[in-house]
Write a protein that holds these residues in place. Sequence first.
Motif, short mmCIF file in Angstrom:
data_model
loop_
_atom_site.label_atom_id
_atom_site.label_comp_id
_atom_site.label_asym_id
_atom_site.label_seq_id
_atom_site.Cartn_x
_atom_site.Cartn_y
_atom_site.Cartn_z
N ALA A 10 0.83 -1.21 0.00
CA ALA A 10 0.00 0.00 0.00
C ALA A 10 0.86 1.26 0.00
CB ALA A 10 -0.93 -0.01 1.21
N MET A 11 1.92 1.27 0.80
CA MET A 11 2.79 2.44 0.88
C MET A 11 3.63 2.59 -0.38
SD MET A 11 1.82 3.90 3.52
CE MET A 11 3.01 5.24 3.43
N ALA A 12 4.05 1.48 -0.97
CA ALA A 12 4.82 1.55 -2.22
C ALA A 12 3.95 2.14 -3.33
CB ALA A 12 5.31 0.16 -2.61
N ALA A 36 -3.86 1.96 3.71
CA ALA A 36 -2.82 1.69 4.70
C ALA A 36 -3.37 1.85 6.11
CB ALA A 36 -1.63 2.61 4.48
N LEU A 37 -4.22 2.86 6.31
CA LEU A 37 -4.82 3.08 7.64
C LEU A 37 -5.80 1.99 8.01
CD1 LEU A 37 -5.33 6.94 7.92
CD2 LEU A 37 -4.14 5.46 9.55
N GLU A 38 -6.45 1.38 7.02
CA GLU A 38 -7.32 0.23 7.30
C GLU A 38 -6.49 -0.94 7.82
OE1 GLU A 38 -9.50 -0.79 3.81
OE2 GLU A 38 -10.53 1.14 3.69
N ILE A 39 -5.28 -1.07 7.27
CA ILE A 39 -4.40 -2.17 7.67
C ILE A 39 -3.77 -1.89 9.03
CG2 ILE A 39 -2.30 -3.46 7.04
CD1 ILE A 39 -2.96 -2.71 4.08
N ALA A 40 -3.36 -0.63 9.23
CA ALA A 40 -2.70 -0.24 10.49
C ALA A 40 -3.39 1.02 11.04
CB ALA A 40 -1.21 0.02 10.25
N LEU A 90 0.93 7.43 9.48
CA LEU A 90 -0.03 7.36 8.38
C LEU A 90 -1.09 8.44 8.53
CD1 LEU A 90 -0.56 3.50 8.05
CD2 LEU A 90 0.78 4.99 6.56
N LYS A 91 -1.57 8.63 9.77
CA LYS A 91 -2.57 9.68 10.00
C LYS A 91 -2.02 11.05 9.64
CE LYS A 91 -4.94 7.25 13.76
NZ LYS A 91 -5.33 7.29 15.19
N LEU A 92 -0.76 11.28 10.01
CA LEU A 92 -0.16 12.57 9.72
C LEU A 92 0.05 12.78 8.22
CD1 LEU A 92 2.36 12.65 12.68
CD2 LEU A 92 0.46 14.23 12.33
N ASN A 93 0.44 11.72 7.52
CA ASN A 93 0.62 11.83 6.07
C ASN A 93 -0.69 12.14 5.38
OD1 ASN A 93 3.40 11.45 5.74
ND2 ASN A 93 3.21 9.23 5.89
N LYS A 116 10.49 17.35 12.12
CA LYS A 116 10.21 18.78 12.18
C LYS A 116 8.98 19.12 11.33
CE LYS A 116 12.10 23.02 10.19
NZ LYS A 116 13.23 23.59 9.44
N ASN A 117 8.92 18.51 10.14
CA ASN A 117 7.80 18.78 9.24
C ASN A 117 6.49 18.28 9.81
OD1 ASN A 117 9.41 20.04 7.36
ND2 ASN A 117 9.81 18.16 6.21
N ILE A 118 6.54 17.18 10.55
CA ILE A 118 5.32 16.66 11.18
C ILE A 118 4.73 17.70 12.13
CG2 ILE A 118 4.47 14.98 12.85
CD1 ILE A 118 6.31 12.94 11.53
N PHE A 119 5.59 18.30 12.95
CA PHE A 119 5.12 19.34 13.87
C PHE A 119 4.52 20.51 13.09
CE2 PHE A 119 8.04 17.29 16.90
CZ PHE A 119 7.21 17.23 18.00
#
Length: 345
Positions: free
Chosen positions: A203-205, A226-230, A236-239, A325-328
């Motif tokens: 899924a991520m690939a 991907a979020l359904e799987i994990a 994943l939520k942040l992406n 840093k980008n996540i924040f």
Amino acid sequence: MVKQIFKFHIMLIVSVFFLLSSCGTPDEKKMAFFEKGNSLFEAGDYVRAKLEFKNAVQIDSKFAQAYYMLGKTALKLKDGRKAFGWISNAVKLDPGLIEARLDLGKMFFAGRALPRAAEQADEILKIDPENVEAKLLKASVYLFEKKFESAGKMLENMAAAGIKKVRFYLIRASYFKAVDNNQMAGKVLKEGMEAHPQSLEMAMALARYYGLEGDLKGIETQLKKALEIAPEAIGLKLNLARLYLETQRLSEAKIILNRPNEVYYEIYKIAKDKAKQHKKAAISHYLEAKNIVTMNMIADRKFIIKNGFQFKGDQAKLTLSNSLKNIFLVCSKIINNKKNEKFIK
């Protein structure tokens, strides 16, 4: 008197029984340690498993399988140096131990010792000419050496043989990307996703492929998959939240990050771990991220203390990669929006 003699005989028999039970042969003892180690390893108790495997090799210093399991345990405990030494010893003691050779080859490949990785793959294929993992290792070496014709031929033969492993699809897609055939790379990844609908790697690939193609809808679909799987994966939520943010879908980003305090706490835990791995990264990344939290009043101090993580003076010594840093920054953009003041409550 007769009763006392009878009790004495019973105690003597029991004592002899336990004495005989504890006096197994060296082979029996080493296998007992080895089997107990395997049970602990399967249960995820790697520290205790290591002790059992060590006991086994103390009895038999040429017990290749026990050395191999020591190596696998070291990998689980993130001790690469010891893992390499123990697995190397296992291969030296038993050259026919295919699993150990394969792991050794992968370690050589990870360290970009490509000729030595290829050597392990070749040795495995001499023993087992149809070994799929050895072929994938050899194909990966060809790709990194830019021997695209050899890699392509090997992967085509595997496709013709009906190989459907996740790693096969990923490596074959990498081959097509390397030879600038993005259409085939996408086709292979879609086939892989169809064959392995519950594979997070696939899924991520596929999400990364859509990213390179600029297909935002495709990225969204795969991130949701991907979020359904994990479902509990913070990254994943942040992406997905970042994607919604970039496409001006703030309300959907708000739904994804519905518990910002916990998100921040999880990220700080990741930050602590990453800091140990990136000792030379810029300190400013951590400080900037920390300032964002402070400015937005989102990392409630009571919440942080309750969960066992406090901001201390020496915390400024931590380092962060740019990605953290980008996540924040993404989170701060979402919670800073004046139209969504309820979001931070």
